[in-house]
Design a protein around this motif. Structure first.
Motif, mmCIF file in Angstrom:
data_model
loop_
_atom_site.group_PDB
_atom_site.id
_atom_site.type_symbol
_atom_site.label_atom_id
_atom_site.label_comp_id
_atom_site.label_asym_id
_atom_site.label_seq_id
_atom_site.Cartn_x
_atom_site.Cartn_y
_atom_site.Cartn_z
ATOM 1 N N LEU A 162 0.825 -1.201 0.000
ATOM 2 C CA LEU A 162 0.000 0.000 0.000
ATOM 3 C C LEU A 162 0.862 1.254 0.000
ATOM 4 C CD1 LEU A 162 -2.759 1.397 0.223
ATOM 5 C CD2 LEU A 162 -2.613 1.110 2.716
ATOM 6 N N THR A 187 0.763 4.021 -3.030
ATOM 7 C CA THR A 187 0.443 5.404 -2.690
ATOM 8 C C THR A 187 1.543 6.347 -3.153
ATOM 9 O OG1 THR A 187 -0.789 4.646 -0.738
ATOM 10 C CG2 THR A 187 -0.155 6.966 -0.818
ATOM 11 N N ILE A 236 1.062 9.384 -5.973
ATOM 12 C CA ILE A 236 1.385 10.781 -5.690
ATOM 13 C C ILE A 236 2.391 11.312 -6.703
ATOM 14 C CG2 ILE A 236 2.455 12.327 -4.002
ATOM 15 C CD1 ILE A 236 1.326 10.508 -1.812
ATOM 16 N N PHE A 248 2.504 11.396 3.800
ATOM 17 C CA PHE A 248 2.414 11.423 2.349
ATOM 18 C C PHE A 248 1.901 12.801 1.937
ATOM 19 C CE2 PHE A 248 2.057 6.620 2.226
ATOM 20 C CZ PHE A 248 3.233 6.442 1.498
ATOM 21 N N SER A 279 -0.223 15.422 0.382
ATOM 22 C CA SER A 279 -1.603 15.418 -0.092
ATOM 23 C C SER A 279 -2.010 16.748 -0.708
ATOM 24 C CB SER A 279 -2.555 15.068 1.061
ATOM 25 O OG SER A 279 -2.423 16.013 2.111
ATOM 26 N N VAL A 303 -5.634 12.780 -5.442
ATOM 27 C CA VAL A 303 -5.097 11.630 -4.715
ATOM 28 C C VAL A 303 -5.005 11.957 -3.220
ATOM 29 C CG1 VAL A 303 -3.080 10.163 -4.363
ATOM 30 C CG2 VAL A 303 -3.846 10.704 -6.683
ATOM 31 N N ILE A 334 -6.398 9.762 0.102
ATOM 32 C CA ILE A 334 -5.524 9.212 1.147
ATOM 33 C C ILE A 334 -5.769 9.895 2.493
ATOM 34 C CG2 ILE A 334 -3.760 8.508 -0.511
ATOM 35 C CD1 ILE A 334 -2.100 10.924 0.324
ATOM 36 N N ILE A 382 -4.455 7.252 5.001
ATOM 37 C CA ILE A 382 -3.231 6.659 4.447
ATOM 38 C C ILE A 382 -2.084 7.659 4.498
ATOM 39 C CG2 ILE A 382 -2.208 5.662 2.345
ATOM 40 C CD1 ILE A 382 -4.980 4.640 1.614
ATOM 41 N N ASP A 383 -2.413 8.962 4.464
ATOM 42 C CA ASP A 383 -1.359 9.986 4.487
ATOM 43 C C ASP A 383 -0.556 9.944 5.783
ATOM 44 O OD1 ASP A 383 -3.692 10.872 5.839
ATOM 45 O OD2 ASP A 383 -2.906 12.924 5.826
#
Length: 493
Positions: free
Chosen positions: A317, A321, A325, A352, A354, A378, A382, A387-388
């Protein structure tokens, strides 16, 4: 304040106590001695019980000398451990230590005794089976004795056989009421508040202070003490000078009673303190380090284990991701931002990216809002699925963060027009532990943008509650709730 019914009941109990009685009464100082005697009986009774059980189950002969010595060593170690905990010295305590504590203390003492037997090379003469029977008997009898002794002491206290009759010296109504509330919370049935005395108070004998009868000054108090109606005087005065304390001690020194002083701070700060000792000096501990020693090791082990497992299982994952990005917007994959960490020290937190590179706010002063145009397509996904936040696993492995803890805030994060640390009183207390990837506030609906001071205060309250009530079980519950909330959280954007 006590209800009128409770005050009436207390005065009726007082009237019952002060009448002459032939019942033999002991003060609460006898309780530690009873606990010691019961513990000793448990250890002594367990010896023949273990021998009978061993002979019945195995039927082999044992060397009595070695086992008797081992039992003696374990017993001495056990009583030393219990004494170090203050179990046999707290006169107003009624089995304050937990039931599990007495069992663990004896197990530790038995392990120490076994180590000594091994050190002297007597293992060959030492029956492990009999030892297990004896330790099991001791632990079982000690646990059972706690329930029996607690019920017995409660019955003796309610029946007046064990009772500490106390007079509060100091007729300030507010202080008396706060002291009574503090004592009521302790649930000490062996403690009976007889009344209030004060030589400086302009009150009649028919008045009450709070819910307690006013008994008068020194002469009345001394008369009650001579008649055996008072065991202890608690001095509870807001402004107590050394001269007045010396006068009280001098006046009351002619009768055989206990005289104790409740510090002014103990009443004003209740219940937000603990009484500890620095050497022989009693201190009121107002704030304690929330995690220490074994808890710190357990928390670190939890973080390292979960972070390592998460890194292995989430690596696909993470790679997908990062690729998404990189392909959909220019700029680095990761976003680094300075935030407040453990002990309010600044750490660099990884996420991550964003947002579009030219619209990012590293300081965190500009809040993220719903439909924020700075967020990439994206990035919106996330952030919705949290997920970020996954790169913060690296912060956990570096020892800067925990899996669970108060969320680290940006150094210039605001709520309304004020910085977070200025807007919320006690905000800095959330930095007494490492910040976390998720936390109690996040699973209680306070994830995402905080628009009002009230929500900011609530978030800090939950963070502080987590710190003061931390446990491994609480962490696991928060982790499970975090996973369950990800798909249904409407506050994430």
């Amino acid at each position: 304040m006590f209800s009128r019914g409770k005050g009436t009941a207390r005065r009726e109990r007082v009237a019952t106590v002060v009448r002459p009685t032939r019942v033999r009464r002991f003060t609460s100082n006898v309780i530690p001695s009873l606990i010691f005697v019961v513990d000793l009986l448990c250890l002594l009774i367990s010896m023949p019980a273990a021998l009978l059980l061993y002979e019945f189950s195995v039927g082999l002969a044992v060397v009595p000398g070695v086992h008797t010595a081992a039992a003696f060593i374990a017993g001495v170690a056990f009583f030393l451990i219990r004494q170090s905990r203050g179990v046999y010295s707290q006169s107003l305590a009624m089995l304050r230590s937990s039931d599990a504590a007495v069992a663990l203390d004896y197990v530790f003492a038995a392990l120490l005794s076994s180590a000594i037997v091994w050190q002297f090379g007597l293992v060959d003469e030492f029956s492990r089976g009999l030892t297990l029977w004896y330790v099991g008997s001791c632990v079982g009898s000690l646990l059972v004795s706690r329930f029996v002794l607690r019920a017995l002491l409660h019955r003796l206290a309610v029946g007046g056989r064990i009772r500490q009759r106390v007079v509060l010296y100091g007729a300030d109504t507010e202080i008396v009421e706060r002291t009574c509330r503090m004592l009521d919370l302790q649930a000490l049935p062996q403690l009976l508040l007889v009344g209030v005395a004060d030589d400086y108070a302009r009150r009649s004998r028919d008045e009450t202070v709070g819910d307690l009868p006013f008994i008068g000054g020194f002469s009345e108090l001394l008369a009650m003490a001579r008649d055996g109606e008072v065991d202890q005087v608690l001095i509870a005065l807001a402004d107590l000078t050394r001269d007045r304390l010396d006068l009280i001690l001098d006046k009351l020194s002619e009768v055989a009673i206990d005289i104790s002083l409740i510090p002014r701070e103990a009443i004003a700060l209740a219940p937000d303190y603990r009484v500890n000792f620095v050497g022989a000096i009693p201190v009121l501990t107002l704030w304690q380090r929330p995690m220490r020693d074994g808890d710190t090791l357990l928390k670190d082990a939890e973080d390292l284990f979960i972070a390592a497992v998460a890194l292995v299982f989430l690596s696909p994952l993470l790679l997908v991701t990062a690729l998404a990005i990189k392909v959909t917007s220019r700029g680095p994959v990761l976003f680094k931002q300075p935030r407040f960490g453990f002990n309010n020290r600044e750490i660099m937190v990884y996420k991550f990216r964003s947002m579009y590179v030219d619209r990012q706010d590293v300081s965190g002063a500009e809040r993220t809002r719903k439909g924020d145009p700075r967020i990439t397509p994206v990035g919106r996904l996330i952030r919705k699925l949290s997920i970020d936040e996954l790169p913060q696993i690296w912060n956990v492995l570096r020892g800067e963060m925990s899996i669970v803890g108060p969320r680290p805030h940006a150094t210039h994060m605001k709520v309304g027009d004020h910085y977070y640390f200025d807007a919320v009183k006690g905000y800095a207390a959330r930095h007494r532990v490492k910040p976390g990837i998720t936390g109690l506030a996040q699973v209680r609906g306070l994830r995402g943008e905080i628009q009002t001071i009230e929500r900011a205060k609530r978030r800090v309250e939950l963070d502080r509650y987590y710190i003061d009530h931390w446990s491994l079980t609480l962490d696991l519950k928060i982790i499970v709730q975090t996973v369950a909330n990800i798909l249904f959280d409407k506050n994430a954007y």
